[in-house]
Every structure is written in C-alpha cells, then in structure tokens.
Design a protein around this motif. Structure first.
Motif, PDB file in Angstrom:
ATOM      1  N   GLY A   1     -10.725  18.282  34.340  1.00 43.55           N
ATOM      2  CA  GLY A   1      -9.931  18.392  35.562  1.00 43.55           C
ATOM      3  C   GLY A   1     -10.700  17.935  36.784  1.00 43.55           C
TER       4      GLY A   1
ATOM      5  N   THR B   1      -9.679  18.805  40.068  1.00 40.31           N
ATOM      6  CA  THR B   1      -9.667  19.853  41.088  1.00 40.31           C
ATOM      7  C   THR B   1     -10.057  21.194  40.467  1.00 40.31           C
ATOM      8  OG1 THR B   1      -7.347  20.407  40.718  1.00 40.31           O
ATOM      9  CG2 THR B   1      -7.812  18.651  42.308  1.00 40.31           C
TER      10      THR B   1
ATOM     11  N   THR C   1      -8.290  23.823  40.593  1.00 42.17           N
ATOM     12  CA  THR C   1      -7.087  24.367  39.965  1.00 42.17           C
ATOM     13  C   THR C   1      -6.915  23.803  38.556  1.00 42.17           C
ATOM     14  OG1 THR C   1      -6.086  24.525  42.144  1.00 42.17           O
ATOM     15  CG2 THR C   1      -4.610  24.724  40.273  1.00 42.17           C
ATOM     16  N   ASP C   2      -7.166  22.507  38.383  1.00 39.43           N
ATOM     17  CA  ASP C   2      -7.090  21.896  37.050  1.00 39.43           C
ATOM     18  C   ASP C   2      -8.122  22.511  36.112  1.00 39.43           C
ATOM     19  OD1 ASP C   2      -5.097  20.219  37.984  1.00 39.43           O
ATOM     20  OD2 ASP C   2      -6.465  18.535  38.350  1.00 39.43           O
ATOM     21  N   LYS C   3      -9.323  22.724  36.614  1.00 37.92           N
ATOM     22  CA  LYS C   3     -10.369  23.343  35.796  1.00 37.92           C
ATOM     23  C   LYS C   3     -10.007  24.777  35.433  1.00 37.92           C
ATOM     24  CE  LYS C   3     -14.060  20.454  37.540  1.00 37.92           C
ATOM     25  NZ  LYS C   3     -15.269  20.368  38.346  1.00 37.92           N
TER      26      LYS C   3
ATOM     27  N   GLU D   1      -7.712  24.745  32.524  1.00 35.66           N
ATOM     28  CA  GLU D   1      -8.462  24.470  31.294  1.00 35.66           C
ATOM     29  C   GLU D   1      -9.237  25.702  30.831  1.00 35.66           C
ATOM     30  OE1 GLU D   1     -10.697  20.764  30.948  1.00 35.66           O
ATOM     31  OE2 GLU D   1      -9.647  20.079  32.743  1.00 35.66           O
TER      32      GLU D   1
ATOM     33  N   ARG E   1      -5.519  29.127  41.853  1.00 35.97           N
ATOM     34  CA  ARG E   1      -6.391  29.076  40.682  1.00 35.97           C
ATOM     35  C   ARG E   1      -6.156  30.224  39.719  1.00 35.97           C
ATOM     36  NH1 ARG E   1     -12.332  28.705  42.307  1.00 35.97           N
ATOM     37  NH2 ARG E   1     -11.758  29.695  44.235  1.00 35.97           N
TER      38      ARG E   1
ATOM     39  N   ALA F   1      -3.055  29.384  37.835  1.00 32.98           N
ATOM     40  CA  ALA F   1      -3.330  28.272  36.919  1.00 32.98           C
ATOM     41  C   ALA F   1      -4.030  28.772  35.662  1.00 32.98           C
ATOM     42  CB  ALA F   1      -4.173  27.206  37.610  1.00 32.98           C
TER      43      ALA F   1
END
Length: 122
Positions: free
Chosen positions: A69, A71, A73-75, A78, A107, A110
C-alpha cells in the motif's frame, strides 16, 4: 506549568479507552482484537483476556511482512487482512473489536474492513 493540547487529547482517548474496556472482554471462544495507532504505524493484536495472552499480532513494523500500500490507510487494510489470515490459521474465527478510544474512521476502519474481508467475524 502549561499543558499542551496533545496532553488533553491523550487524556480524553484514555478515558474513552477505559469506558470501552469496561464493556468489551475477550474470551477463548471470542478473543478481543485491539488496535493501537501511532503517527506512522498501526498495530493490532488478538488477545484472550481470561488467560492474559496475545494469540496473534501484526503491525506495519513486522519484519517478515512487506506491505504494498502507498498510504497509511492502505497499509492498515493489509495489516487487517494479514492478521485475519494468521488468526484463521490458529482457528480463531470470531473476535470482538476494541478500537481503544479511537474513532471508527480512517485507518482503524480500514484495518477492521481488511480483517472482515479476509474472513474474521465481529
């Protein structure tokens, strides 16, 4: 001595965290998934409160894992997926979610969505 805004914000989060912990208690059948969010990383653990043991843990600082990811948030998403996969390998399918005083937004949300997508129920 003046107290900073950060001090009051931390105290308010601690008060919310303790109010949540009064209601949420992890058991062997349904352990507690707790989230800690720092400025640059996110950490998640699945804890059995009866025994006082961490069953599964994952964070963006895990050395054996890599995150694709871009960002934070993407991490976080994951981290939720990888935590759920580890939990399912250990036979944990249901958890109760402890947001630890953080808003269920960004986050933290997410991470929860990633764990749900990978198969955890809460």
């Amino acid at each position: 001595m003046e107290k900073s805004v950060t001090f009051f914000r931390a105290k308010a989060r601690e008060r919310r965290r303790m109010a949540i912990r009064k209601k949420i208690h992890g058991t062997a059948e349904r352990p507690r998934l707790v989230v800690f969010r720092s400025l640059s990383n996110i950490y998640a653990q699945i804890i059995d409160d009866v025994e006082g043991k961490t069953l599964v843990a994952m964070s963006t600082k895990a050395k054996e894992e890599t995150f694709t990811g871009k960002t934070k948030t993407d991490k976080s998403f994951e981290v939720g997926e990888k935590l759920a996969k580890r939990a399912l390998d250990k036979g944990i399918t249901q958890v109760c979610f402890d947001r630890a005083g953080y808003k269920f937004h960004g986050r933290v949300k997410a991470l929860a969505d990633g764990a749900r997508k990978a198969g955890l129920n809460f």
